[in-house]
Scaffold this active site. Structure first.
Site, PDB file in Angstrom:
ATOM      1  CE1 TYR A 111     -69.568   3.404 122.373  1.00 45.56           C
ATOM      2  CE2 TYR A 111     -68.481   2.257 124.178  1.00 45.56           C
ATOM      3  CZ  TYR A 111     -69.595   2.891 123.658  1.00 45.56           C
ATOM      4  OH  TYR A 111     -70.726   2.990 124.409  1.00 45.56           O
TER       5      TYR A 111
ATOM      6  CG  HIS B 278     -47.255   8.768 135.276  1.00 48.80           C
ATOM      7  ND1 HIS B 278     -46.995   9.855 136.076  1.00 48.80           N
ATOM      8  CD2 HIS B 278     -47.509   9.270 134.049  1.00 48.80           C
ATOM      9  CE1 HIS B 278     -47.096  10.963 135.349  1.00 48.80           C
ATOM     10  NE2 HIS B 278     -47.396  10.640 134.119  1.00 48.80           N
TER      11      HIS B 278
END
Ligand code: NAG
Ligand code: NAG
Ligand code: ZN
Length: 306
Positions: free
Chosen positions: A149, A89
């Site tokens: 995180y 992509h």
């Protein structure tokens, strides 16, 4: 048995038609283009999506915004390896080591994961964000993960999980010197090609000239590709990086998603703002205030000592 075979063949055909990873851009096939993304990726139909058109007159100045601090960009750890990757992509430069951004009201420190590009064709523009309706020839996204995180999967579940820096490119008459990156593209011509490179200075890929005024736009949005998670704090710089036509055209000329077809126009169209605020930071107005202050102090000193 016969029907099972038919079933498997049709499964194979439909997966071929639906592009790399089940989604594509219209330039590859309308059958898997952006309008079809919500079918398999419902978040793509959300109300806080990216990219957007940034209307400069509507952007709200926020005095709490400040310059972003880029760390490890100029002098990355040369003992590590970076990877260039054609994902079918776009082209990704997967970074490695302690490269971070902080400041600018980001809620913590964000570690650079990779950067990638969105482009058009050799004759049409391909940035994702537009500024006052204007689309630029190319846009780079530097994707950072919130260090609070423990994984990318976890970060994608939170609105402050990712911080993506968007930088535009414009066409100029001469080659930008030292734009090392483009020379490597030929090594990842085909889908899934990987090429290891030694870390190099990203100096000319970020706005680092402190003598210039810097303007960036800030808003809450999403990944611009499936799965379209609304987990991104966007920072889009106004000042574009100039590259020559040859340098810009290297992307649509070299990079392919299959043997016969090149990756072109790999951008998503602009999404509705749906009531979101776009803030603006202008380092120039800060300098102006500082100059004004110095001026007032100077005049008072003059009055005092005369
Ligand atoms: C490449 O993909 C296009 C669809 O976008 C298809 O028409 C073409 O046949 C493919 N070529 C090869 C060699 O697979
Ligand atoms: C980071 O660099 C090290 C040392 O060269 C290498 O072993 C590792 O695979 C690299 N990690 C990534 C994510 O590229
Ligand atoms: Zn992107």
């Amino acid at each position: 048995m016969r029907s099972l075979n038919l079933f498997l063949v049709s499964l194979l055909l439909s997966s071929l038609a639906s592009g790399v990873g089940g989604w594509c851009y219209d330039s590859m096939s309308p059958d898997c283009g952006p309008s079809t993304w919500p079918r398999d990726h419902p978040k793509c139909a959300g109300s806080g999506q990216s990219p957007i058109d940034i209307l400069t007159k509507e952007a709200k100045p926020d005095p709490k915004l400040s310059d972003i601090t880029f760390k490890g960009y100029i002098d990355p750890d040369k003992s590590l390896d970076w990877t260039l990757y054609n994902d079918g992509h776009s082209v990704q430069l997967i970074l490695n080591g302690s490269i971070t951004i902080s400041g600018g009201m980001l809620p913590g420190t964000y570690k650079a994961d990779h950067l990638h590009f969105h482009w058009g064709t050799d004759s049409s523009p391909g940035s994702e964000h537009t500024i006052d309706g204007m689309q630029f020839p190319m846009e780079m996204h530097i994707v950072h993960l919130n260090q609070n995180y423990h994984s990318k999967q976890e970060a994608l579940k939170h609105p402050d999980g990712l911080a993506v820096v968007g930088i535009m490119f414009v066409e100029s008459d001469s080659d930008a010197k030292d734009y090392n990156f483009i020379q490597y593209l030929k090594h990842v011509k085909n889908h899934n090609d990987k090429y290891t490179i030694k870390p190099f200075s990203l100096e000319n890929m970020i706005p680092n000239d402190l003598s210039k005024s810097r303007v960036y736009y800030r808003y809450q949005g999403s990944l611009t590709t499936p799965t379209c998670n609304e987990a991104v704090i966007w920072t889009v710089y106004k000042e574009p990086i100039p590259l020559s036509k040859d340098q810009l055209n290297a992307f649509p000329k070299i990079l392919h998603y299959n043997e016969s077809s090149r990756i072109v126009s790999n951008f998503r169209s602009i999404q509705k703002l749906n009531g979101r605020t776009v803030n603006v930071f202008n380092s120039g107005s800060l300098l102006f205030r500082l100059n004004l202050l110095m001026c007032v102090v100077g005049i008072q000193a003059l009055l005092l000592f005369n």
